[in-house]
Structures are given as structure tokens and as C-alpha cells.
Design a protein around this motif. Structure first.
Motif, PDB file in Angstrom:
ATOM      1  N   LEU A 163     -27.329  19.925  44.879  1.00 11.11           N
ATOM      2  CA  LEU A 163     -26.282  19.265  45.774  1.00 11.11           C
ATOM      3  C   LEU A 163     -26.156  19.709  47.094  1.00 11.11           C
ATOM      4  O   LEU A 163     -25.985  19.037  48.114  1.00 11.11           O
ATOM      5  N   LYS A 164     -26.445  21.078  47.216  1.00 13.49           N
ATOM      6  CA  LYS A 164     -26.427  21.731  48.708  1.00 13.49           C
ATOM      7  C   LYS A 164     -27.437  21.042  49.500  1.00 13.49           C
ATOM      8  O   LYS A 164     -27.418  20.833  50.563  1.00 13.49           O
ATOM      9  N   GLU A 165     -28.733  21.302  48.937  1.00 15.05           N
ATOM     10  CA  GLU A 165     -29.891  20.620  49.504  1.00 15.05           C
ATOM     11  C   GLU A 165     -29.771  19.530  50.109  1.00 15.05           C
ATOM     12  O   GLU A 165     -30.178  19.019  51.118  1.00 15.05           O
ATOM     13  N   PHE A 166     -29.388  18.276  48.920  1.00 20.41           N
ATOM     14  CA  PHE A 166     -29.432  16.972  49.267  1.00 20.41           C
ATOM     15  C   PHE A 166     -28.449  16.520  49.836  1.00 20.41           C
ATOM     16  O   PHE A 166     -28.040  15.381  50.509  1.00 20.41           O
ATOM     17  N   GLY A 167     -27.072  16.978  48.854  1.00 21.27           N
ATOM     18  CA  GLY A 167     -25.751  16.345  49.408  1.00 21.27           C
ATOM     19  C   GLY A 167     -25.211  16.881  50.604  1.00 21.27           C
ATOM     20  O   GLY A 167     -24.266  16.140  51.359  1.00 21.27           O
ATOM     21  N   ALA A 168     -25.536  17.933  51.098  1.00 20.04           N
ATOM     22  CA  ALA A 168     -24.896  18.606  52.326  1.00 20.04           C
ATOM     23  C   ALA A 168     -26.063  18.694  53.566  1.00 20.04           C
ATOM     24  O   ALA A 168     -25.969  18.253  54.317  1.00 20.04           O
ATOM     25  N   ILE A 169     -27.145  19.443  53.268  1.00 29.56           N
ATOM     26  CA  ILE A 169     -27.994  19.743  54.144  1.00 29.56           C
ATOM     27  C   ILE A 169     -28.747  18.570  54.781  1.00 29.56           C
ATOM     28  O   ILE A 169     -28.668  18.236  55.726  1.00 29.56           O
ATOM     29  N   GLY A 170     -29.347  17.877  53.648  1.00 28.24           N
ATOM     30  CA  GLY A 170     -29.880  16.393  53.999  1.00 28.24           C
ATOM     31  C   GLY A 170     -28.905  15.385  54.678  1.00 28.24           C
ATOM     32  O   GLY A 170     -29.324  14.893  55.541  1.00 28.24           O
ATOM     33  N   PHE A 171     -27.806  15.384  54.212  1.00 27.18           N
ATOM     34  CA  PHE A 171     -26.908  14.469  54.615  1.00 27.18           C
ATOM     35  C   PHE A 171     -26.347  14.905  56.032  1.00 27.18           C
ATOM     36  O   PHE A 171     -26.048  14.001  56.797  1.00 27.18           O
ATOM     37  N   ASN A 172     -26.185  15.822  56.207  1.00 29.67           N
ATOM     38  CA  ASN A 172     -25.578  16.577  57.380  1.00 29.67           C
ATOM     39  C   ASN A 172     -26.798  16.248  58.459  1.00 29.67           C
ATOM     40  O   ASN A 172     -26.428  15.640  59.665  1.00 29.67           O
ATOM     41  N   ASN A 173     -27.822  16.467  58.151  1.00 30.82           N
ATOM     42  CA  ASN A 173     -29.204  15.933  59.015  1.00 30.82           C
ATOM     43  C   ASN A 173     -29.100  14.547  59.326  1.00 30.82           C
ATOM     44  O   ASN A 173     -29.490  14.115  60.433  1.00 30.82           O
ATOM     45  N   PHE A 174     -28.730  13.601  58.305  1.00 28.80           N
ATOM     46  CA  PHE A 174     -28.912  12.290  58.444  1.00 28.80           C
ATOM     47  C   PHE A 174     -27.837  11.817  59.366  1.00 28.80           C
ATOM     48  O   PHE A 174     -27.968  10.999  60.239  1.00 28.80           O
ATOM     49  N   LEU A 175     -26.708  12.545  59.482  1.00 27.91           N
ATOM     50  CA  LEU A 175     -25.415  12.215  60.154  1.00 27.91           C
ATOM     51  C   LEU A 175     -25.692  12.290  61.706  1.00 27.91           C
ATOM     52  O   LEU A 175     -24.958  11.845  62.540  1.00 27.91           O
ATOM     53  N   ARG A 176     -26.805  13.145  62.043  1.00 31.00           N
ATOM     54  CA  ARG A 176     -27.211  13.285  63.523  1.00 31.00           C
ATOM     55  C   ARG A 176     -27.470  12.044  64.105  1.00 31.00           C
ATOM     56  O   ARG A 176     -27.102  11.657  65.450  1.00 31.00           O
ATOM     57  N   ASN A 177     -28.063  11.134  63.217  1.00 30.30           N
ATOM     58  CA  ASN A 177     -28.616   9.789  63.878  1.00 30.30           C
ATOM     59  C   ASN A 177     -28.525   9.082  62.591  1.00 30.30           C
ATOM     60  O   ASN A 177     -29.498   8.598  61.825  1.00 30.30           O
ATOM     61  N   PRO A 178     -27.347   8.449  62.433  1.00 36.27           N
ATOM     62  CA  PRO A 178     -27.165   7.695  60.864  1.00 36.27           C
ATOM     63  C   PRO A 178     -27.935   6.204  60.717  1.00 36.27           C
ATOM     64  O   PRO A 178     -27.138   5.199  60.646  1.00 36.27           O
ATOM     65  N   GLU A 179     -29.120   6.106  61.091  1.00 32.55           N
ATOM     66  CA  GLU A 179     -29.676   4.855  61.157  1.00 32.55           C
ATOM     67  C   GLU A 179     -30.642   4.629  59.729  1.00 32.55           C
ATOM     68  O   GLU A 179     -31.307   5.564  59.403  1.00 32.55           O
ATOM     69  N   ILE A 180     -30.376   3.497  59.199  1.00 33.85           N
ATOM     70  CA  ILE A 180     -31.032   3.510  57.822  1.00 33.85           C
ATOM     71  C   ILE A 180     -32.286   2.517  57.725  1.00 33.85           C
ATOM     72  O   ILE A 180     -32.102   1.276  58.408  1.00 33.85           O
ATOM     73  N   PRO A 181     -33.461   2.935  57.875  1.00 37.62           N
ATOM     74  CA  PRO A 181     -34.605   2.028  57.877  1.00 37.62           C
ATOM     75  C   PRO A 181     -34.480   0.793  56.999  1.00 37.62           C
ATOM     76  O   PRO A 181     -33.980   0.928  55.901  1.00 37.62           O
ATOM     77  N   LEU A 182     -35.008  -0.369  57.477  1.00 30.75           N
ATOM     78  CA  LEU A 182     -34.791  -1.612  56.663  1.00 30.75           C
ATOM     79  C   LEU A 182     -35.672  -1.389  55.210  1.00 30.75           C
ATOM     80  O   LEU A 182     -34.919  -1.677  54.438  1.00 30.75           O
ATOM     81  N   PRO A 183     -36.673  -0.595  55.333  1.00 35.45           N
ATOM     82  CA  PRO A 183     -37.404  -0.630  53.786  1.00 35.45           C
ATOM     83  C   PRO A 183     -36.502   0.223  53.058  1.00 35.45           C
ATOM     84  O   PRO A 183     -36.363   0.080  51.690  1.00 35.45           O
ATOM     85  N   ALA A 241     -33.128   0.525  53.212  1.00 40.06           N
ATOM     86  CA  ALA A 241     -32.207  -0.426  52.733  1.00 40.06           C
ATOM     87  C   ALA A 241     -32.231  -1.379  51.605  1.00 40.06           C
ATOM     88  O   ALA A 241     -31.733  -1.648  50.549  1.00 40.06           O
ATOM     89  N   ILE A 242     -33.663  -1.868  51.701  1.00 39.17           N
ATOM     90  CA  ILE A 242     -34.057  -2.676  50.678  1.00 39.17           C
ATOM     91  C   ILE A 242     -34.266  -2.126  49.316  1.00 39.17           C
ATOM     92  O   ILE A 242     -33.997  -2.651  48.306  1.00 39.17           O
ATOM     93  N   GLY A 243     -35.025  -1.010  49.500  1.00 41.18           N
ATOM     94  CA  GLY A 243     -35.023   0.048  48.352  1.00 41.18           C
ATOM     95  C   GLY A 243     -33.975   0.358  47.518  1.00 41.18           C
ATOM     96  O   GLY A 243     -33.768   0.219  46.407  1.00 41.18           O
ATOM     97  N   VAL A 287     -27.649  -2.347  56.107  1.00 36.85           N
ATOM     98  CA  VAL A 287     -28.149  -2.869  57.263  1.00 36.85           C
ATOM     99  C   VAL A 287     -27.055  -2.793  58.206  1.00 36.85           C
ATOM    100  O   VAL A 287     -27.089  -2.352  59.433  1.00 36.85           O
ATOM    101  N   TYR A 288     -25.635  -3.254  58.116  1.00 37.90           N
ATOM    102  CA  TYR A 288     -24.620  -3.326  58.801  1.00 37.90           C
ATOM    103  C   TYR A 288     -24.206  -1.750  59.075  1.00 37.90           C
ATOM    104  O   TYR A 288     -23.909  -1.757  60.316  1.00 37.90           O
ATOM    105  N   PHE A 289     -24.285  -1.069  58.154  1.00 36.13           N
ATOM    106  CA  PHE A 289     -23.840   0.259  58.460  1.00 36.13           C
ATOM    107  C   PHE A 289     -24.845   1.106  59.458  1.00 36.13           C
ATOM    108  O   PHE A 289     -24.562   1.592  60.276  1.00 36.13           O
ATOM    109  N   SER A 290     -26.153   0.543  59.202  1.00 41.94           N
ATOM    110  CA  SER A 290     -27.182   1.328  60.351  1.00 41.94           C
ATOM    111  C   SER A 290     -26.914   0.727  61.708  1.00 41.94           C
ATOM    112  O   SER A 290     -27.145   1.198  62.712  1.00 41.94           O
ATOM    113  N   VAL A 291     -26.710  -0.661  61.881  1.00 43.79           N
ATOM    114  CA  VAL A 291     -26.583  -1.413  63.279  1.00 43.79           C
ATOM    115  C   VAL A 291     -25.379  -0.789  63.955  1.00 43.79           C
ATOM    116  O   VAL A 291     -25.297  -0.399  65.017  1.00 43.79           O
ATOM    117  N   THR A 292     -24.372  -0.724  62.938  1.00 47.26           N
ATOM    118  CA  THR A 292     -22.943  -0.315  63.631  1.00 47.26           C
ATOM    119  C   THR A 292     -22.936   1.352  63.733  1.00 47.26           C
ATOM    120  O   THR A 292     -21.619   1.322  64.439  1.00 47.26           O
TER     121      THR A 292
END
Length: 513
Positions: free
Chosen positions: A159-179, A181-183, A219-224
Motif C-alpha cells: 500500500l505504501k508503494e502503490f497507494g502512496a508513492i505511486g499515487f502521489n507521482n500520478f497526482l503530478r500530472n493526473p492524466e489517464i491514458p485512453l487504453p 481507462a478502457i482497461g 476519461v472525464y477525470f483525465s480531461v478535466t
């Protein structure tokens, strides 16, 4: 009843005395509290040893030290004495002060985890019992035992690795690629196919709907860039409120009770209007204000149900009150989301909001919402870890109990009378199925007060578990006894409550002296 309670309390006191004596002696004999000084080359080694020896009263034999400790502990039972003395730890801090701080930390850490584990576990247990041997039943059973068998420290590290460190890195640029989102949508769609009942066509339709909805939302989360400026807003709250109104009415009264459904829907309308009215008030919120607003929300819901009435006014009041309370939670959640950008950009947080250690960010300043978000982000990982490993017990106990109850003669009789399945399950089966669950809940609450030693260690929370472990490592009986007394008293009280709850849940059970 009174005689029974008094007899149980006297028996519990005798057991507590004997157990506390054994725990004190075992702790005192578990090692040498002066070992760290004996191997030291410090010039004032003897002075440090004498100081530690005087602090822990090592010149007195352990059995006599226990009775000295017992004399101080007995003062805690005298009302308004103000002289409660459980000794001091090796740092010279009174155990009563250390216990107060540790208890707050532990309750903050594990109370939400325990409540959520109980609610989710009981819900899953009931659902899997009603759909025995289905793919949902097998899937829930597999996942419950999987998480139950995983070591808590390993779950915490993941949880530390993926729920905190990984998610914090994602929040720097919270864009979700279309593949992606579909997955993710496809995964949720498959889960919906497993969860949904009915024929294959209905299940595929449900899975396809969930797949399209989840993919579109991501997709909406990523665009906005929704994760940087999250929020629900009145429209989402209104839509969710209507869904809650139908769900609550279905569970509490049944959709055939139109007056109950009308009460719940009116409560949603009042809640949406209140969303705009109380926004200025929420800007000055305090914890007491939120509690008072919650009470007022429930009372308003009950009033709506009473005025709408119906053939069963109690059901209308219950449906409207529960719907009002849940809608109020959504409004509070939305207000926390409004404070997210300010918390995210706080100089102490520095754009990495999901914390991995501690119970709070040091020296952070802000209003009720900022400080609330800080507490939440520090609790989310340990709470998740504790929920995952606690879920299996509640799920399996509830499932087994529910299966046994559903095969009883009075359940078949209730169905033969023409009662709806909701009434049979919720009013007749569910209440009796809670009897064995009440036992494990009582034991778990005692463990809750004792603290989650491993979880507190991994996440650096100085709670009851940390205090207990610190006493063991330093061969200091005082903190160990402080934790032991809290846990023992809590466990005994809640076991007594569980015994009394049996008679409330099942009229056939009577408590006798």
C-alpha cells in the motif's frame, strides 16, 4: 438481570487480578532492564544504572512491586480522587499521560477500520449466503481468504508503494491514458457480470453498462484534471441522493411503500436546497458544528417522514432519516473536496498528500477542512490494510450464520405466508444471524483498544501497540500493565454487552442469574 450483571462483574474482577499478576511477573522476568547499560562504556554507567533501578524500583522483588503497582492502580477506581497512579515509564513519563495519548492515536487509527470491516463484512456475508455457490460467492470467498492469509506488514508495504508513492507521482500530472481507462472499465465490467444476478443477457447488459460508465468517467477525470480540483456539486449529489432514496427505501420499507419512498425523495430535495444554504456556514465549521448538523439532519428527515405518514409512519420516518443522513455525508464529502487544492498546495504537503508514516503532518496549519484532510490522508493506508485482513472473519461468520437461519422452519413459514423476500431476509433472518457475529465483534473491540502492533510499527503511529512493544523491549512492566488493563477491561465489558445483546436479538435467549 441485575444479579447476573453483578455476578459477572465480580467474576471479571477476580480474573483480572489473577491475569494482571501473571502478566506483571512474566514481563518483569522477560529480561534485564539494565542490559543496555551493562554493555556500555560510558563513564557514568553506574549512575545511569542506579537511576534506572530507582525509577523501576528494581531493588524490590517483582511480586512485591506488583502489589505496589496494584495500590496505585486501585486509586483509579476512586471517583474524583485525582490520584490515579499507574507508575512511570523509563523516560519518567506517567503511564496515565502516555496511555491517554496512545489511546487517542489507536482509536483514531483502527476505529474506522473496524466499523467499515464489520459493515462491509456483514453485507458481503449476507449477499453471498443469499447467492450460495454462485460465481459471486466463490469470488468473495477467494478474495477474503486471500487477504486474510497475507502478512499485514507485506500488505502495508504494498500500500505504501502503490497507494502512496505511486499515487502521489500520478497526482503530478493526473492524466489517464485512453487504453488505461478502457482497461479499468473492462475490469469493472467483468466484476459487474460476476456480481449481477439473473440470466446471461441481463448480466452482459449490466457488465456493458458498467464498462461504458466507468470508462467515460475516467476519461472525464483525465480531461478535466479532476484529481487536482475534485468535487461533487449539487447535480451529482442530487442524482446520488435519488439512488440512495430508492436503495434505503428498498431495504427499510420496500418499494411498495410509496409513502416511504416519497419521504426519502422529499428529504433528497430538502438536502439539495440545504446544500446552497449551508455553504457559508460550512466555511466556519468545527467538529461540534458538524455533529449538531448531523443530528439536525436526522431530525428533519424524521419530521418529513412523520408529516408524509402512510400506513406505517415509522417506516417513512426511518427511510427519510437515513436518506437525509447519507445525503449529509455527501455534502460534507463535497466540502472536503473543495478544500483539496488548498491542502494539496500547502507548503507542508508539497504536492504529495497521501502520507506513509505518522498520524499527521508536523506543524501544519489550516481550518477544520484542511486539518480533516490531513488526518484522512494519514489514515487511509493503515485503515485499508486493517480492513483487508479483517474482512474474512466477518464475511464467513455472517455467511455461515445466514445459511443456517435461511433453512429454519420459521423462514419457510414466513415465505408460505406470502411475505416479500426483503421482509423475510431483513426482518426475520438478518436479526437472528447477528447472534454469533456479536461474539466476534466483542472480541475484536478488545483487540481494537490493544492496538495493531505491526500496523502501528510500519506506519510509525505511536499508539497502544507501540506503547506495549516499547515496554516489552525495555523490560518495563508499567506500560505493559497499562495497556493490559485497558484491553482486559474493554474485552470483559464488551463480552458482557454481547451476552446481553443475545437476549435483545433473540427473544428465546434469556439472561438469568
Amino acid at each position: 438481570m441485575v444479579t447476573y450483571i453483578v455476578r459477572r462483574l465480580v467474576t471479571a474482577a477476580l480474573i483480572l487480578l489473577g491475569a494482571s499478576f501473571l502478566v506483571y511477573l512474566l514481563t518483569a522476568a522477560s529480561g534485564d532492564p539494565l542490559a543496555e547499560f551493562r554493555a556500555s562504556s560510558s563513564p557514568n554507567k553506574q549512575q545511569l544504572m542506579d537511576s534506572r533501578s530507582a525509577l523501576l524500583d528494581l531493588e524490590t522483588p517483582a511480586p512485591l512491586r506488583y502489589f505496589k503497582w496494584l495500590g496505585g492502580a486501585a486509586q483509579c477506581l476512586v471517583p474524583f480522587a485525582g490520584t490515579c497512579d499507574l507508575g512511570k515509564n523509563i523516560a519518567g513519563q506517567p503511564i496515565t499521560d502516555a496511555l491517554g495519548h496512545a489511546l487517542v492515536q489507536t482509536l483514531t487509527l483502527v476505529t474506522a477500520a473496524t466499523i467499515l470491516a464489520i459493515l462491509i463484512g456483514i453485507t458481503l456475508g449476507i449477499i453471498t449466503a443469499l447467492r450460495q455457490y454462485s460465481s459471486l460467492d466463490y469470488g468473495v470467498t477467494f478474495m477474503a481468504f486471500l487477504f486474510f492469509s497475507l502478512p499485514i506488514f507485506w500488505v502495508a508495504v504494498l500500500l505504501k508503494e502503490f497507494g502512496a508513492i505511486g499515487f502521489n507521482n500520478f497526482l503530478r500530472n493526473p492524466e489517464i491514458p485512453l487504453p488505461v481507462a478502457i482497461g479499468v472499465g473492462a475490469v469493472f465490467g467483468l466484476v459487474a457480470i460476476v456480481v449481477a444476478g439473473g440470466d446471461a443477457r441481463r448480466r452482459v447488459l449490466m457488465g456493458g453498462t458498467v464498462f461504458a460508465a466507468v470508462s467515460a468517467i475516467l476519461v472525464y477525470f483525465s480531461v478535466t484534471l479532476w484529481f487536482k480540483t475534485p468535487g461533487l456539486g449539487p447535480v451529482v449529489i442530487a442524482i446520488a441522493g435519488v439512488g440512495l432514496a430508492f436503495a434505503v427505501t428498498l431495504l427499510t420499507a420496500g418499494l411498495r411503500n410509496r409513502k416511504a419512498l416519497q419521504s426519502a425523495l422529499i428529504a433528497v430535495g430538502v438536502g439539495v436546497v440545504a446544500y446552497f444554504v449551508i455553504q457559508p456556514l460550512l466555511s466556519q465549521a468545527t467538529f461540534l458544528m458538524i455533529v449538531l448538523l448531523a443530528v439536525a439532519t436526522v431530525l428533519v428527515g424524521m419530521g418529513i417522514g412523520y408529516l408524509v405518514g402512510g400506513y406505517d409512519r415509522g417506516q417513512s420516518m426511518r427511510a427519510a432519516a437515513i436518506t437525509s443522513f447519507l445525503l449529509g455525508l455527501l455534502i460534507v464529502l463535497d466540502r472536503f473536496m473543495q478544500a483539496w487544492p488548498a491542502y494539496f498546495n500547502n507548503s507542508r504537503v508539497r504536492g504529495r498528500p497521501i502520507a506513509t508514516i505518522g498520524a499527521g503532518t508536523p506543524n501544519i496549519e489550516g481550518d477544520f477542512w484542511i486539518l480533516g484532510l490531513d488526518s484522512f490522508t494519514h489514515l487511509i493506508l493503515p485503515t485499508t490494510a486493517l480492513i483487508l485482513i479483517s474482512l474474512a472473519g466477518y464475511t464467513r461468520f455472517t455467511r455461515a450464520s445466514m445459511l443456517e437461519i435461511m433453512n429454519m422452519d420459521y423462514i419457510r413459514t414466513a415465505r408460505a405466508k406470502g411475505l416479500s423476500e426483503r421482509t423475510v431476509v431483513m426482518r426475520h433472518a438478518f436479526r437472528n444471524a447477528l447472534i454469533p457475529v456479536a461474539t466476534i465483534v466483542a472480541f475484536d473491540i478488545g483487540g481494537l483498544i490493544g492496538g495493531a502492533v505491526i500496523t502501528e510499527t510500519v506506519f510509525s503511529v505511536r499508539g497502544m501497540g507501540f506503547l506495549f512493544l516499547d515496554g516489552i523491549l525495555h523490560v518495563d512492566p508499567n506500560p505493559v500493565m497499562g495497556v493490559f488493563i485497558c484491553v482486559a477491561i474493554t474485552a470483559m465489558v464488551f463480552n458482557l454487552i454481547a451476552d446481553l445483546a443475545y437476549s435483545a436479538l433473540d427473544p428465546r435467549v434469556r439472561v438469568k442469574a
